[in-house]
Scaffold this active site. Structure first.
Site, PDB file in Angstrom:
ATOM      1  N   GLU A   1      10.021  -4.290   9.713  1.00 21.09           N
ATOM      2  CA  GLU A   1      10.362  -2.956   9.196  1.00 21.09           C
ATOM      3  C   GLU A   1      10.945  -2.061  10.298  1.00 21.09           C
ATOM      4  O   GLU A   1      10.404  -1.976  11.408  1.00 21.09           O
ATOM      5  CB  GLU A   1       9.107  -2.299   8.596  1.00 21.09           C
ATOM      6  CG  GLU A   1       9.389  -0.895   8.058  1.00 21.09           C
ATOM      7  CD  GLU A   1       8.327  -0.356   7.122  1.00 21.09           C
ATOM      8  OE1 GLU A   1       7.388  -1.085   6.766  1.00 21.09           O
ATOM      9  OE2 GLU A   1       8.454   0.831   6.726  1.00 21.09           O
TER      10      GLU A   1
ATOM     11  N   ASP B   1      -1.396  -6.064  -0.332  1.00 21.28           N
ATOM     12  CA  ASP B   1      -1.477  -5.489   1.020  1.00 21.28           C
ATOM     13  C   ASP B   1      -2.934  -5.178   1.368  1.00 21.28           C
ATOM     14  O   ASP B   1      -3.581  -4.382   0.670  1.00 21.28           O
ATOM     15  CB  ASP B   1      -0.711  -4.153   1.012  1.00 21.28           C
ATOM     16  CG  ASP B   1       0.259  -4.016   2.145  1.00 21.28           C
ATOM     17  OD1 ASP B   1       0.202  -4.814   3.085  1.00 21.28           O
ATOM     18  OD2 ASP B   1       1.081  -3.082   2.078  1.00 21.28           O
TER      19      ASP B   1
ATOM     20  N   LYS C   1      -0.907  -9.497   2.611  1.00 21.00           N
ATOM     21  CA  LYS C   1      -0.065  -9.033   3.715  1.00 21.00           C
ATOM     22  C   LYS C   1      -0.937  -8.191   4.638  1.00 21.00           C
ATOM     23  O   LYS C   1      -1.824  -7.479   4.151  1.00 21.00           O
ATOM     24  CB  LYS C   1       1.116  -8.199   3.206  1.00 21.00           C
ATOM     25  CG  LYS C   1       1.986  -7.636   4.337  1.00 21.00           C
ATOM     26  CD  LYS C   1       3.314  -7.100   3.830  1.00 21.00           C
ATOM     27  CE  LYS C   1       3.255  -5.687   3.336  1.00 21.00           C
ATOM     28  NZ  LYS C   1       2.862  -4.697   4.367  1.00 21.00           N
TER      29      LYS C   1
ATOM     30  N   ASP D   1       0.827  -1.213   0.000  1.00 26.76           N
ATOM     31  CA  ASP D   1       0.000   0.000   0.000  1.00 26.76           C
ATOM     32  C   ASP D   1       0.862   1.264   0.000  1.00 26.76           C
ATOM     33  O   ASP D   1       0.328   2.378   0.025  1.00 26.76           O
ATOM     34  CB  ASP D   1      -1.021  -0.013   1.145  1.00 26.76           C
ATOM     35  CG  ASP D   1      -0.388  -0.023   2.521  1.00 26.76           C
ATOM     36  OD1 ASP D   1       0.850  -0.062   2.620  1.00 26.76           O
ATOM     37  OD2 ASP D   1      -1.149   0.018   3.512  1.00 26.76           O
ATOM     38  N   SER D   2       2.200   1.098  -0.066  1.00 28.19           N
ATOM     39  CA  SER D   2       3.073   2.239  -0.359  1.00 28.19           C
ATOM     40  C   SER D   2       2.644   2.871  -1.674  1.00 28.19           C
ATOM     41  O   SER D   2       2.958   4.031  -1.947  1.00 28.19           O
ATOM     42  CB  SER D   2       4.540   1.782  -0.444  1.00 28.19           C
ATOM     43  OG  SER D   2       4.678   0.742  -1.394  1.00 28.19           O
TER      44      SER D   2
ATOM     45  N   GLU E   1      -0.684  -5.846   8.530  1.00 25.64           N
ATOM     46  CA  GLU E   1       0.187  -5.284   9.558  1.00 25.64           C
ATOM     47  C   GLU E   1      -0.306  -5.638  10.959  1.00 25.64           C
ATOM     48  O   GLU E   1      -1.519  -5.659  11.203  1.00 25.64           O
ATOM     49  CB  GLU E   1       0.254  -3.751   9.407  1.00 25.64           C
ATOM     50  CG  GLU E   1       0.864  -3.316   8.077  1.00 25.64           C
ATOM     51  CD  GLU E   1       1.013  -1.808   7.951  1.00 25.64           C
ATOM     52  OE1 GLU E   1       0.730  -1.080   8.931  1.00 25.64           O
ATOM     53  OE2 GLU E   1       1.402  -1.359   6.861  1.00 25.64           O
TER      54      GLU E   1
HETATM   55  O1  KIV Z   1       3.557  -0.967   1.407  1.00 24.33           O
HETATM   56  C1  KIV Z   1       4.662  -1.503   1.149  1.00 24.33           C
HETATM   57  O2  KIV Z   1       5.223  -1.331   0.064  1.00 24.33           O
HETATM   58  C2  KIV Z   1       5.256  -2.339   2.178  1.00 24.33           C
HETATM   59  C3  KIV Z   1       6.647  -2.812   1.977  1.00 24.33           C
HETATM   60  C4  KIV Z   1       7.597  -1.711   1.982  1.00 24.33           C
HETATM   61  C5  KIV Z   1       7.005  -3.883   2.933  1.00 24.33           C
HETATM   62  O3  KIV Z   1       4.622  -2.603   3.148  1.00 24.33           O
END
Ligand code: KIV
Length: 264
Positions: A162, A63, A93, A24-25, A95
């Site tokens: 992280e 994510d 993924k 989610d970056s 968190e």
């Molecule tokens: O959102 C993302 O790109 C991430 C990675 C940097 C692990 O969570």
């Protein structure tokens, strides 16, 4: 490696990445949002589908966006299923540590692989006081280890760690059966992940870059050079050249010109 669209997934896959993560970056580096809390599931799913179309060999992970998995394990499973069915991802993924164990258990029991994410969890930056290094005291490091063991026992196949001091991440890695994927956590993790836009240098000069990012390329500089060269060629009419145009026979052209004259 992260990928946020068809071309970035294509190149990550071609380079032999084991996992392509639609992180989610994407909210910040591809959509210009302030932080990752703004992006919604539909936006993520659109990008996941583009990434899935380009990724042939790597495992694809999407994510779960903030707000789509914290309310209950049932909500999280429903969201994870959308990432698989609509986003065409192979896993998700999410968190969080100990508190997310029941959620991870629920999703994995439905046959969906989960990559956990502990340490600095950007979706919770408001509670963490910003993007801060985690696990810097013995107490905080012990809590991190509890988180890592909890997500492992809940069924996560691996976890992102992280922004954690390198020796702490290395010690935690040694205590686990599943691999750790470090980002800002030193080279004692089992593997590494970086945001592709950051590590390829696909951003204008002066943009903030976290300390842990190594810039392996200058995609921005190369794109800027190419687009400026194109602009100059268009203005001078050097582009398009004869090699970029389609032919017509002399007879057909002459006939066309004649037809124009007879109209005058
Ligand atoms: O959102 C993302 O790109 C991430 C990675 C940097 C692990 O969570």
């Amino acid at each position: 490696m992260t990928a946020h669209d068809f071309p970035s997934a294509h190149v990550a896959d071609a380079a032999g990445m084991d996992i392509v993560l639609v992180g989610d970056s994407l909210a910040m580096v591809a959509m210009g949002m302030e932080d990752t809390s703004e992006i919604v599931m539909e936006e993520m799913l659109l990008h996941c589908r583009s990434v899935a179309r380009a990724t042939k060999a790597a495992m694809t992970i999407g994510d779960l966006t903030m707000g789509t998995y914290e309310i209950s394990p049932e909500q999280a499973l429903a969201s994870a299923i959308r990432f698989i069915k609509e986003g065409r991802m192979q896993g998700v993924k999410l968190e969080g540590g100990e508190e997310m164990a029941p959620t991870i258990r629920r999703i994995t029991s439905a046959g969906i692989p989960v990559l956990a994410h502990v340490g600095l969890t950007p979706q919770r930056q408001n509670a963490l006081g910003g993007f801060r290094v985690q696990g810097k005291t013995s107490e905080a490091a012990a809590k991190l280890l509890r988180d890592a063991i909890a997500v492992q026992e809940a069924g996560a196949f691996a976890m992102v760690i992280e922004a954690v001091p390198a020796p702490v991440a290395a010690l935690i890695t040694k205590k686990l059966r599943v691999p750790t994927i470090g980002i800002g956590a030193g080279n004692g993790c089992s593997g590494q992940v970086l945001v592709q836009v950051d590590m390829t240098g696909n951003f204008p000069p002066g943009r903030f870059l976290p300390k842990f990012v190594k810039k392996y390329g200058d995609v921005w500089g190369e794109s800027l050079r190419a687009i400026e060269a194109y602009k100059a060629d268009v203005k001078s009419r050097a582009y398009p050249g004869p090699e970029h145009t389609y032919p017509i026979s002399d007879e057909e052209l002459a006939a066309f010109e004649e037809s124009l004259e007879s109209r005058e």
